[in-house]
Design an enzyme around this catalytic site. Structure first.
Site, PDB file in Angstrom:
ATOM      1  N   LYS A 185      14.958  -6.668 -62.125  1.00 20.16           N
ATOM      2  CA  LYS A 185      15.044  -7.728 -61.153  1.00 20.16           C
ATOM      3  C   LYS A 185      13.549  -7.851 -60.481  1.00 20.16           C
ATOM      4  O   LYS A 185      12.925  -8.846 -60.151  1.00 20.16           O
ATOM      5  CB  LYS A 185      15.989  -7.080 -60.031  1.00 20.16           C
ATOM      6  CG  LYS A 185      16.108  -8.077 -58.936  1.00 20.16           C
ATOM      7  CD  LYS A 185      17.066  -7.981 -57.875  1.00 20.16           C
ATOM      8  CE  LYS A 185      17.108  -8.842 -56.824  1.00 20.16           C
ATOM      9  NZ  LYS A 185      18.342  -8.568 -55.848  1.00 20.16           N
ATOM     10  N   GLU A 191      10.075   3.015 -64.638  1.00 19.98           N
ATOM     11  CA  GLU A 191      10.649   3.640 -66.015  1.00 19.98           C
ATOM     12  C   GLU A 191      10.535   2.193 -66.955  1.00 19.98           C
ATOM     13  O   GLU A 191      10.118   2.329 -68.025  1.00 19.98           O
ATOM     14  CB  GLU A 191      12.163   3.980 -65.902  1.00 19.98           C
ATOM     15  CG  GLU A 191      12.242   5.298 -64.999  1.00 19.98           C
ATOM     16  CD  GLU A 191      12.316   5.081 -63.475  1.00 19.98           C
ATOM     17  OE1 GLU A 191      11.936   4.126 -63.051  1.00 19.98           O
ATOM     18  OE2 GLU A 191      13.082   5.917 -63.065  1.00 19.98           O
ATOM     19  N   GLY A 244      20.895  -5.850 -58.557  1.00 23.19           N
ATOM     20  CA  GLY A 244      21.022  -5.240 -59.677  1.00 23.19           C
ATOM     21  C   GLY A 244      22.345  -4.736 -60.306  1.00 23.19           C
ATOM     22  O   GLY A 244      22.835  -5.221 -61.470  1.00 23.19           O
ATOM     23  N   ARG A 245      23.114  -4.151 -59.401  1.00 22.68           N
ATOM     24  CA  ARG A 245      24.566  -3.551 -59.755  1.00 22.68           C
ATOM     25  C   ARG A 245      25.284  -4.467 -60.039  1.00 22.68           C
ATOM     26  O   ARG A 245      26.658  -4.391 -60.189  1.00 22.68           O
ATOM     27  CB  ARG A 245      24.781  -2.477 -58.823  1.00 22.68           C
ATOM     28  CG  ARG A 245      24.768  -2.590 -57.350  1.00 22.68           C
ATOM     29  CD  ARG A 245      24.976  -1.450 -56.672  1.00 22.68           C
ATOM     30  NE  ARG A 245      24.927  -1.674 -55.077  1.00 22.68           N
ATOM     31  CZ  ARG A 245      23.790  -1.650 -54.569  1.00 22.68           C
ATOM     32  NH1 ARG A 245      22.566  -1.889 -55.168  1.00 22.68           N
ATOM     33  NH2 ARG A 245      23.783  -1.990 -53.270  1.00 22.68           N
ATOM     34  N   GLU A 330      25.903   3.574 -54.939  1.00 24.25           N
ATOM     35  CA  GLU A 330      24.631   3.003 -54.463  1.00 24.25           C
ATOM     36  C   GLU A 330      25.227   1.589 -53.717  1.00 24.25           C
ATOM     37  O   GLU A 330      24.400   1.429 -52.646  1.00 24.25           O
ATOM     38  CB  GLU A 330      23.761   1.999 -55.686  1.00 24.25           C
ATOM     39  CG  GLU A 330      22.335   1.790 -55.203  1.00 24.25           C
ATOM     40  CD  GLU A 330      21.526   1.414 -56.526  1.00 24.25           C
ATOM     41  OE1 GLU A 330      20.972   2.379 -56.925  1.00 24.25           O
ATOM     42  OE2 GLU A 330      21.464   0.404 -56.820  1.00 24.25           O
ATOM     43  N   HIS A 361      41.156  18.440 -71.361  1.00 23.90           N
ATOM     44  CA  HIS A 361      40.977  19.761 -71.783  1.00 23.90           C
ATOM     45  C   HIS A 361      39.423  20.283 -71.236  1.00 23.90           C
ATOM     46  O   HIS A 361      38.919  21.351 -71.605  1.00 23.90           O
ATOM     47  CB  HIS A 361      40.801  19.784 -73.288  1.00 23.90           C
ATOM     48  CG  HIS A 361      41.810  19.201 -74.075  1.00 23.90           C
ATOM     49  ND1 HIS A 361      43.206  20.055 -74.172  1.00 23.90           N
ATOM     50  CD2 HIS A 361      42.396  17.967 -74.369  1.00 23.90           C
ATOM     51  CE1 HIS A 361      44.056  19.175 -74.799  1.00 23.90           C
ATOM     52  NE2 HIS A 361      43.567  18.020 -74.986  1.00 23.90           N
ATOM     53  N   LYS A 471      11.498   7.738 -54.683  1.00 27.04           N
ATOM     54  CA  LYS A 471      10.558   6.697 -55.452  1.00 27.04           C
ATOM     55  C   LYS A 471       9.056   7.023 -54.855  1.00 27.04           C
ATOM     56  O   LYS A 471       7.863   7.164 -55.537  1.00 27.04           O
ATOM     57  CB  LYS A 471      10.806   5.343 -55.454  1.00 27.04           C
ATOM     58  CG  LYS A 471      11.749   4.990 -56.512  1.00 27.04           C
ATOM     59  CD  LYS A 471      12.021   3.475 -56.607  1.00 27.04           C
ATOM     60  CE  LYS A 471      13.323   2.794 -57.110  1.00 27.04           C
ATOM     61  NZ  LYS A 471      13.500   1.367 -56.998  1.00 27.04           N
TER      62      LYS A 471
HETATM   63  O1  F6P Z   1      16.376   2.670 -57.906  1.00 26.74           O
HETATM   64  C1  F6P Z   1      17.620   1.713 -57.773  1.00 26.74           C
HETATM   65  C2  F6P Z   1      17.590   0.340 -58.234  1.00 26.74           C
HETATM   66  O2  F6P Z   1      16.656  -0.233 -57.377  1.00 26.74           O
HETATM   67  C3  F6P Z   1      18.521  -0.100 -58.605  1.00 26.74           C
HETATM   68  O3  F6P Z   1      19.312  -0.828 -57.359  1.00 26.74           O
HETATM   69  C4  F6P Z   1      18.278  -1.072 -59.526  1.00 26.74           C
HETATM   70  O4  F6P Z   1      19.491  -1.698 -60.373  1.00 26.74           O
HETATM   71  C5  F6P Z   1      17.306  -0.328 -60.445  1.00 26.74           C
HETATM   72  O5  F6P Z   1      16.600   0.570 -59.316  1.00 26.74           O
HETATM   73  C6  F6P Z   1      16.389  -1.005 -61.173  1.00 26.74           C
HETATM   74  O6  F6P Z   1      15.499  -2.013 -60.589  1.00 26.74           O
HETATM   75  P1  F6P Z   1      14.931  -3.201 -61.526  1.00 26.74           P
HETATM   76  O7  F6P Z   1      16.177  -4.004 -61.913  1.00 26.74           O
HETATM   77  O8  F6P Z   1      14.074  -3.853 -60.284  1.00 26.74           O
HETATM   78  O9  F6P Z   1      14.194  -2.756 -62.255  1.00 26.74           O
END
Ligand code: F6P
Length: 499
Positions: A185, A191, A244-245, A330, A361, A471
């Site tokens: 987003k 990452e 995002g979610r 979240e 199990h 972060k």
């Molecule tokens: O760290 C949480 C978050 O901001 C989530 O809410 C989001 O889905 C994810 O990181 C990834 O963010 P982005 O889509 O901006 O890379």
């Protein structure tokens, strides 16, 4: 209200599930519902007539009707960021102007899907989807649940910054015939950007002459993607109002649309829209996301349950608990209300779970005899879609139902080790079949349940400031290697690890 309920629900003061069944002959018919081909059963919870009445009164007091209208009409339901939440518009259920924007963006996405299928990127055998959190968990759930038979492409999801995750993700992929989809987003997530660079290097080393030309960006910040050398023609934009979610319905679902086919993607949206209509137009007393939220609140607030277990009795839904962890924790893992005041009630429990029958199990010992109480949710599918004898599926379903019955019934024994208290609550969700439409409806149900919980709590489910501090500190450590103010423990860890 809450204190009164809490007093009534003190151990011994509340009716057991078995008593509730004995005293309410219509219990099952009142607490089971069928919506969009999905059967929901809350009869094995402690929801009784009084609690339902009190919960309905609370929903009214907390402005449930107005909040729901605001969600579907583009009102500011995310006040801390001054935004509407427009994921419902992505499936045609929002404000008309938002639906128009989403539709136009979806047409562009479809044109790209058609072009890719038509060979615009040459022969394709695989997709490497890079993204994290909401930019990965939804599409991964869709492809894992529906792609086993449907997909001819090998789709791998890469989220973690750990190099081992990268090695794993690309192992089955051929760089010469792989398309890289980068979903973010913000297009600024550490990452995702690191993995995108590594993917370009992997393509280059694999003999791809123009690695940048193989990368498609999906983002709400196209300018940030352009800065990362991605051409505008390969950027699919989605709206800032799509959290995002909540984003799998938007172009974040590109990898899933490619793997499952466009018709399946449309069916997913239609299924979600059907659940939207139910949530939006059905009266509170028979509204399944709201009733689910009543049960959630009951166990967290009055039974002091700090967790909620979700068990998929279907291998195709094995990623559902992971998806729900982000959606629920979240969204509602907050301590202050929309107005910044301390919230009156405990908020989201820990969502956890697994796949049945494996989980039986491993963790069910604690659920049957442990000292903590945890409501459990069983999610199963009536029709199987495997190549094995039908007996496999019959036994799978019977096991799910047996667990719910055992948790409720318990069994007395003179031997305390072999005694089961029973009276442990569970919910059952049974899909007629698992296809794009029913999965869309199921996911939309969970989204609205999360929203309904937030309304009952008076919190904002659409921001996530809680993830920022960690972060920030990681960024600071990466930049100055702990030269700043750092505690002794963290400094020692860094020294020991040599980072
Ligand atoms: O760290 C949480 C978050 O901001 C989530 O809410 C989001 O889905 C994810 O990181 C990834 O963010 P982005 O889509 O901006 O890379």
């Amino acid at each position: 209200m809450c204190r009164a309920m809490a007093e009534r629900l003190q151990p011994g003061a509340t009716k057991t599930l078995k008593q509730l069944f004995d005293e309410e002959p219509d219990r099952l018919s009142r607490l089971s519902f069928e919506v969009a081909g999905i059967y929901f059963d809350w009869s094995k919870t402690h929801l009784d007539r009084d609690i339902l009445d009190e919960s309905l009164a609370r929903a009214e007091r907390m402005g449930f009707g107005a909040a729901r209208d605001a969600l579907f009409s583009g009102g500011i339901v995310n006040p801390s960021e001054g935004r509407p939440a427009t994921h419902v518009a992505e499936r045609g259920s929002g404000a008309p102007d938002e639906v128009d924007v989403s539709t136009a963006r979806r047409q562009r996405m479809r044109a790209l899907v058609d072009a890719i299928e038509g060979g615009a990127f040459g022969e394709l055998t695989g997709i490497l989807h890079i993204g994290i959190g909401g930019s990965a968990l939804g599409p991964a759930l869709l492809v894992d649940a529906l792609g086993r038979r449907a997909s001819t492409l090998t789709v791998r999801f890469l989220s973690n910054i750990d190099g081992a995750a990268f090695d794993d993700a690309v192992k089955p992929l051929d760089p010469a015939t792989t398309l890289v989809v980068v979903a973010s987003k913000t297009f600024s997530t550490l990452e995702t950007l690191s993995n995108m660079d590594a993917a370009r290097a992997w393509l280059r080393q694999g003999g791809v002459g123009d690695p940048d030309g193989r990368v498609i960006a999906v983002t709400a910040k196209p300018e940030a993607a352009v800065e990362q050398a991605i051409d505008e023609t390969r950027i699919l934009q989605f709206g800032e109002g799509v959290g995002g979610r909540y984003s799998l319905w938007s172009s974040v679902g590109l990898s899933a649309a490619l793997a499952l086919g466009w018709d399946a993607f449309e069916a997913l949206l239609e299924g979600a829209a059907e659940m939207d209509r139910h949530f939006r137009f059905t009266k509170p007393n028979v509204n399944v996301p709201l009733i689910a939220a009543f049960a959630d609140r009951l166990y967290v607030e009055n039974f002091a349950c700090q967790t909620r277990g979700v068990f998929s009795y279907d291998e195709r839904l094995r990623l559902l608990p992971f998806y729900l962890q982000q959606l629920e924790m979240e969204s509602n893992g907050k301590s202050v209300t929309k107005d910044g005041k301390a919230v009156q009630w405990p908020t989201a429990p820990v969502t956890w779970g697994g796949t049945g029958t494996d989980a039986q199990h491993a963790v069910f010992q604690l659920l049957h005899q442990g000292t903590i109480a945890a409501p459990v949710e069983f999610v199963a599918v009536r029709e199987s879609d495997d190549d094995q004898d039908a007996e496999h599926h019959r036994l799978l379903l019977l096991n799910a139902f047996a667990q719910g019955a055992a948790l409720m019934e318990g069994r007395k024994s003179d031997d305390p080790q072999r005694s089961y208290s029973g009276n442990r609550p569970s919910t059952a969700i049974l899909l007629e079949r698992l296809d794009a439409r029913s999965l869309g409806a199921l996911i939309a149900f969970y989204e609205h349940r999360t929203f309904a919980n937030a309304v009952l709590l008076g919190i904002n489910p659409f921001d996530q400031f809680g993830v920022e501090l960690g972060k920030d500190i990681a960024r600071q450590l990466a930049e100055d290697s702990g030269e700043g103010e750092l505690d002794a423990s963290t400094r020692a860890l860094m020294e020991r690890a040599g980072v």
